[in-house]
Design a protein around this motif. Sequence first.
Motif, PDB file in Angstrom:
ATOM      1  N   HIS A 189       2.691  12.267   3.875  1.00 24.42           N
ATOM      2  CA  HIS A 189       1.724  12.524   4.939  1.00 24.42           C
ATOM      3  C   HIS A 189       2.009  11.569   6.118  1.00 24.42           C
ATOM      4  O   HIS A 189       2.864  10.709   6.042  1.00 24.42           O
TER       5      HIS A 189
ATOM      6  N   CYS B 246       0.312   4.587  -2.353  1.00 22.35           N
ATOM      7  CA  CYS B 246      -0.471   5.667  -1.740  1.00 22.35           C
ATOM      8  C   CYS B 246       0.083   7.039  -2.131  1.00 22.35           C
ATOM      9  O   CYS B 246       1.260   7.322  -1.922  1.00 22.35           O
TER      10      CYS B 246
ATOM     11  N   ALA C   3       1.157   8.584   7.671  1.00 19.25           N
ATOM     12  CA  ALA C   3       0.415   7.401   7.239  1.00 19.25           C
ATOM     13  C   ALA C   3      -0.439   6.834   8.364  1.00 19.25           C
ATOM     14  O   ALA C   3      -1.552   6.362   8.138  1.00 19.25           O
TER      15      ALA C   3
ATOM     16  N   HIS D  29      -4.432   6.716   6.979  1.00 22.42           N
ATOM     17  CA  HIS D  29      -4.874   5.558   6.210  1.00 22.42           C
ATOM     18  C   HIS D  29      -6.214   5.009   6.683  1.00 22.42           C
ATOM     19  O   HIS D  29      -6.378   3.848   6.993  1.00 22.42           O
TER      20      HIS D  29
ATOM     21  N   GLY E 267      -0.406   9.928  -0.838  1.00 25.75           N
ATOM     22  CA  GLY E 267       0.062  10.705   0.312  1.00 25.75           C
ATOM     23  C   GLY E 267       1.434  10.256   0.774  1.00 25.75           C
ATOM     24  O   GLY E 267       2.276  11.081   1.150  1.00 25.75           O
ATOM     25  N   CYS E 268       1.675   8.954   0.754  1.00 25.34           N
ATOM     26  CA  CYS E 268       2.985   8.431   1.168  1.00 25.34           C
ATOM     27  C   CYS E 268       4.069   8.819   0.173  1.00 25.34           C
ATOM     28  O   CYS E 268       5.225   9.011   0.540  1.00 25.34           O
TER      29      CYS E 268
ATOM     30  N   PHE F 169       0.818  -1.214   0.000  1.00 24.93           N
ATOM     31  CA  PHE F 169       0.000   0.000   0.000  1.00 24.93           C
ATOM     32  C   PHE F 169       0.855   1.269   0.000  1.00 24.93           C
ATOM     33  O   PHE F 169       0.591   2.207  -0.760  1.00 24.93           O
TER      34      PHE F 169
HETATM   35 ZN   LIG Z   1      -0.167   6.960   2.689  1.00 25.25          ZN
END
Ligand SMILES: [Zn+2]
Length: 220
Positions: free
Chosen positions: A170, A161, A172, A176, A163-164, A157
């Motif tokens: 971000h 992702c 996580a 998440h 955001g990651c 994931f």
């Molecule tokens: Zn993330």
Amino acid sequence: MITMPALIIRAPFAVAAVQGLPVGKKHVYKQIECRGRGYRTPYRGAVAIFASRNRDEADQDTIADVLALSRGKGRATSNDAREARTYCVQTFEKWRYRLAGFVRLFGVVTADQASQASKADYHELHVQAFDVTEAWQVETYLAIEPLHALTEPGPEFTSACAGCLASPPHNAIACHVGWQTVSLDEVPAVVSAEVGSWPVARGSRQLCKAAPSAILHDGA
Ligand SMILES: [Zn+2]
């Protein structure tokens, strides 16, 4: 590279949604119900399903109840419980934090809509999802059907992702939950053909348009 919505949910449920829960020689495909209102969305189309890293012992009881109901029994037997335990352990070990496959989201039912549904439709909502004993506090029911199941675990994931992968990434642990945005290198044609515009504009009026009975009988 394709950008699309994703849900990250505990392994037994992720696998049952995309690959089906084995019941004898059949597979039972389950829909997903969510605790939060934030799962309501006007988006319709392909969704990537990841198994989360979390596990909860109570999931075994939920799966045992689903197995029992699928076999036309009112209560789970010790055999159902044993089978559920094996299924939960195996799905977690194989799929945790990995892409398990894709579903098609074709409807959203809110708790308010569900409470106004007929008794039969309300019961059917629960039978099609995981909370077959109608014990959970559900805010959002997602009407889904399987689109493409992976046979081997896909990307982790955090490697998909958005955001990651952002700079800076971000948090996580805090983020998440709820709808996620992922970028995937390889997506089967059957899936990419059904990826809609994402993220969708907030406040769209189409939100939750479909009534429970319409959803239950759509494509059934
Ligand atoms: Zn993330």
